[in-house]
Every structure is written in structure tokens, then in C-alpha cells.
Design a protein around this motif. Structure first.
Motif, mmCIF file in Angstrom:
data_model
loop_
_atom_site.group_PDB
_atom_site.id
_atom_site.type_symbol
_atom_site.label_atom_id
_atom_site.label_comp_id
_atom_site.label_asym_id
_atom_site.label_seq_id
_atom_site.Cartn_x
_atom_site.Cartn_y
_atom_site.Cartn_z
ATOM 1 N N ILE A 108 -0.150 10.807 -0.438
ATOM 2 C CA ILE A 108 -1.306 9.980 -0.119
ATOM 3 C C ILE A 108 -0.951 9.161 1.100
ATOM 4 O O ILE A 108 0.126 8.573 1.178
ATOM 5 C CB ILE A 108 -1.654 9.065 -1.304
ATOM 6 C CG1 ILE A 108 -1.990 9.935 -2.514
ATOM 7 C CG2 ILE A 108 -2.809 8.139 -0.961
ATOM 8 C CD1 ILE A 108 -1.926 9.221 -3.824
ATOM 9 N N ALA A 159 0.760 4.021 -2.875
ATOM 10 C CA ALA A 159 0.384 5.395 -2.532
ATOM 11 C C ALA A 159 1.483 6.373 -2.939
ATOM 12 O O ALA A 159 1.203 7.448 -3.480
ATOM 13 C CB ALA A 159 0.094 5.494 -1.036
ATOM 14 N N LEU A 187 -5.551 4.164 -7.140
ATOM 15 C CA LEU A 187 -5.660 3.503 -5.844
ATOM 16 C C LEU A 187 -6.742 2.436 -5.837
ATOM 17 O O LEU A 187 -6.762 1.575 -4.963
ATOM 18 C CB LEU A 187 -5.954 4.533 -4.751
ATOM 19 C CG LEU A 187 -4.880 5.582 -4.502
ATOM 20 C CD1 LEU A 187 -5.363 6.591 -3.477
ATOM 21 C CD2 LEU A 187 -3.580 4.932 -4.059
ATOM 22 N N TRP A 204 0.838 -1.205 0.000
ATOM 23 C CA TRP A 204 0.000 0.000 0.000
ATOM 24 C C TRP A 204 0.870 1.251 0.000
ATOM 25 O O TRP A 204 0.622 2.185 -0.758
ATOM 26 C CB TRP A 204 -0.941 -0.010 1.198
ATOM 27 C CG TRP A 204 -1.479 1.346 1.529
ATOM 28 C CD1 TRP A 204 -1.180 2.102 2.614
ATOM 29 C CD2 TRP A 204 -2.383 2.141 0.745
ATOM 30 N NE1 TRP A 204 -1.835 3.308 2.561
ATOM 31 C CE2 TRP A 204 -2.584 3.354 1.431
ATOM 32 C CE3 TRP A 204 -3.027 1.945 -0.463
ATOM 33 C CZ2 TRP A 204 -3.406 4.364 0.944
ATOM 34 C CZ3 TRP A 204 -3.848 2.959 -0.940
ATOM 35 C CH2 TRP A 204 -4.035 4.151 -0.238
ATOM 36 N N PRO A 213 -8.213 6.096 2.026
ATOM 37 C CA PRO A 213 -7.066 6.918 1.645
ATOM 38 C C PRO A 213 -7.350 8.406 1.806
ATOM 39 O O PRO A 213 -8.496 8.846 1.715
ATOM 40 C CB PRO A 213 -6.848 6.550 0.173
ATOM 41 C CG PRO A 213 -8.152 6.044 -0.302
ATOM 42 C CD PRO A 213 -8.838 5.441 0.886
#
Length: 145
Positions: free
Chosen positions: A72, A48, A112, A44, A79
Motif C-alpha cells: 500500500i 500502510a 486504513l 501512515w 491510498p
């Protein structure tokens, strides 16, 4: 959206690092519990970071934008997007804000695979040239939350 269900109470529930058992007088620590904010997911974080870098590059590619920084954070399920965008003094401020909000932000959400739940973007007029002889005056910032 919220839903209410009639379910039997759980036999035990976890609160922080303690497991609470109804009717139990002796509560023992069950070890540390990671919250969603504390847990780190390297996949993740990498996704991001890439999405933020890509958004900044795409924003800087717009002729009206002098500088752009996007980051992010949060979780894959929630998010959050934060950005700081410098708009050239000669540009149409409103059209540039619209371009970022209608092109760049949706591209981030697409990358995302989830809607951004919190967006905070500071738009400001970028100075034409940095001054070497006098301190820069504070800029006016439009923040969209």
C-alpha cells in the motif's frame, strides 16, 4: 464531484518554490515545497505496511491461494493498493478472485480508514512445483485495475 465557487482572487499564490504576487516584477524563491508524494508521514507508512502485511497473511490463509504479496502506498487521503496473488492450479480461479476482491480489499480499506482509490492486483496460476531442470514458462496474468 466538483464545486465551483465565486471567490476573490488570492493576493498571492504559491507555484512550486516561487511565490507569485500579482503585479510584482521581482519574484523570489520561497524555499522548497513538498508535494503530497514527497512528504513522508511515518505513522501512515507504518499503518500502510501493517495493513499490507495483514492482507497478505489473510490471503495466504485462503486454501486456494499459494502466494500473496500486498503493498500500500500513496497518501492517507488517496491510498493505492498493489498486489500479486498466486492461485493454486486446482482452485476455482473466479471464486478465488472474488474472495480476494470481496474480503481482503474491504479489510484493507477498513484498516486504513479510507477507500482505496487505485487497486491493481495481478492474479496468476501458481506453478505446482518449481522445476529445477527447465526454465519456467511465462504465466498468464489477470490484472484488475
Amino acid at each position: 464531484m466538483s464545486a465551483i465557487t465565486d471567490a476573490a482572487p488570492p493576493a498571492s499564490r504559491r507555484i512550486g518554490a516561487i511565490t507569485e504576487v500579482p503585479g510584482s516584477a521581482d519574484e523570489q524563491p520561497a524555499g522548497p515545497v513538498e508535494t503530497a508524494e514527497e512528504a513522508t508521514d511515518p505513522v501512515w507508512e507504518k499503518m500502510a505496511a501493517r495493513a499490507g502485511s495483514r492482507a497478505a497473511r489473510r490471503a495466504r490463509a485462503l486454501p486456494a491461494i499459494a502466494s500473496a504479496q500486498f503493498s500500500i502506498h500513496g497518501t492517507p487521503q488517496a491510498p493505492a493498493l498493489e498486489a500479486r496473488v498466486g492461485i493454486r492450479a486446482s482452485a476455482d480461479f473466479a471464486k478465488t478472485v472474488d474472495a480476494v476482491m470481496e474480503r481482503i480489499v474491504p479489510d484493507v480499506e477498513k484498516a486504513l480508514g479510507h477507500d482505496v482509490l487505485r487497486t491493481e492486483i495481478d492474479f496468476f496460476i501458481a506453478p505446482a512445483l518449481p522445476s529445477l531442470t527447465r526454465p519456467a514458462s511465462p504465466t498468464t496474468v489477470l490484472t484488475i485495475v
